[in-house]
Design an enzyme around this catalytic site. Structure first.
Site, short mmCIF file in Angstrom:
data_model
loop_
_atom_site.label_atom_id
_atom_site.label_comp_id
_atom_site.label_asym_id
_atom_site.label_seq_id
_atom_site.Cartn_x
_atom_site.Cartn_y
_atom_site.Cartn_z
N CYS A 135 0.83 -1.21 0.00
CA CYS A 135 0.00 0.00 0.00
C CYS A 135 0.86 1.26 0.00
O CYS A 135 1.31 1.72 1.05
CB CYS A 135 -0.93 -0.01 1.21
N CYS A 138 -0.61 4.09 2.04
CA CYS A 138 -0.45 4.01 3.49
C CYS A 138 1.00 4.29 3.89
O CYS A 138 1.25 4.95 4.89
CB CYS A 138 -0.81 2.62 4.00
N ASP A 139 1.96 3.76 3.15
CA ASP A 139 3.34 3.74 3.60
C ASP A 139 4.30 4.61 2.80
O ASP A 139 5.48 4.76 3.16
CB ASP A 139 3.88 2.30 3.57
#
Ligand code: NAP
Length: 308
Positions: A135, A138-139
């Protein structure tokens, strides 16, 4: 014995749209949200193609709005994951959540699909969250001024790679063929981005590093030669697996494990309905999942009303 009228399994756009419609029909649905509530939209930044938001909307915000909308009309939401089901009695469907058994008259399955990992069988799990992720949204921000790579050749891979260029100094796109699966529009975006370099005909065959991932082994799919690529982060974008394992033996599945739908949202059991990416391997969009959630709720309502 407490018996629910309608339980919705899943809390992505399909499940939550079903919840809005079912709650407005006064069915007082119970939504089992699972361990990763919100589905794939939770890992998405800007959603620019969901109608009604001309400036776009963040994925988590869209999900949060849908949940609030469903709750406003009386839907109940719980962070529970269904381990297995027993649909042998069509009038008393049983859902097993740990040691708890839930009984219900009808169910909507809206469990979505999950990102695929490499599964090299070499203990690569030790790098999860330490440079190995699925992701970028997300990261990605953890990789500011670092070198990252994305695996895959579809729209998701290009979307992830493009997003990563906001942070990373350099992004490799590693693809196993010499041709991308992604749409022409996405390919144009890729080739125009000077920070992205495509590594053609390569598979990632090993992950390396002491504690964190520091490099990957690449194997050329044409000549079989291996090479090492130093990177700080590896992002998987090689498609999805439907979250249907807990339904095997209970509902009809395609060979690819997606649920078989008949007559719009019906399963092979009259009291079980299906919506979203757990059945859809063609469109896989938030809006199509939401549309199917609406349809499943209407079909479930019709079933419950005609049953009396
Ligand atoms: P996808 O289209 O199925 O692409 C998966 C990619 O991963 C393919 O290039 C495939 O290679 C590769 N792959 C699969 N297994 C692999 C493995 N074990 N090792 C290495 N590579 C592997 O999946 P997606 O990109 O997630 O897209 C899913 C759907 O969502 C598509 O319909 C897509 O159009 C849509 N989508 C749209 C947008 C957008 O329009 N903004 C964004 C994201 C997704 P091969 O090509 O060789 O098979």
């Amino acid at each position: 014995m407490n018996k629910e009228k309608l339980i919705i399994i899943g809390s992505g756009p399909a499940g939550l749209t079903a919840a809005i419609y079912a709650a407005r029909a006064d069915l007082k649905p119970l939504v089992l949200e699972g361990q990763n509530p919100g589905g794939q939209l939770i890992g998405t930044t800007d959603v620019e193609n969901f109608p009604g938001f001309p400036e776009g909307i963040l994925g988590p915000e869209l999900i949060s709005n849908m949940r609030k909308q469903a709750q406003r009309f009386g839907a109940r939401t719980e962070f529970k994951t269904v381990d297995k089901v027993d649909f042998s009695d069509h009038n008393d469907l049983k859902l097993f959540v740990g040691k708890e058994t839930l009984h219900t008259e009808a169910v909507i399955i809206a469990t979505g699909a999950s990102a695929r990992w490499l599964n090299l069988g070499k203990g690569e799990e030790k790098y999860w969250g330490k440079g190995y992720t699925a992701c970028a949204t997300c990261d990605g921000a953890f990789f500011r001024d670092k070198i990252t790579a994305v695996v895959g050749g579809g729209d998701s891979a290009i979307e992830e790679a493009t997003f990563l260029t906001r942070f990373s100094s350099k992004v490799y796109l590693i693809h196993r063929r010499d041709e991308l699966r992604a749409s022409k529009a996405m390919q144009k975006r890729l080739f125009e981005n000077k920070k992205i370099e495509v590594l053609w005909n390569k598979n990632v065959t090993d992950l390396k590093g002491q504690l964190n991932l520091t490099s990957v082994e690449l194997t050329d799919t044409v000549d079989g030669k291996t090479s090492e690529l130093n990177i700080d982060g590896l992002f998987m974008a090689i498609g999805h697996t439907p979250n249907t394992a807990f339904l095997e033996g209970q509902l009809n599945l395609h060979d690819n494990k997606y649920l078989k739908v008949v007559n719009h949202t019906h399963s092979n059991i009259p009291s079980v309905f299906i919506a979203g990416d757990c059945a859809d391997f063609r469109y896989r969009q938030a809006i199509t999942a939401a549309g199917m959630g609406c349809m499943a709720a209407l079909d479930a309502e019709h079933y419950l009303t005609s049953k009396g």
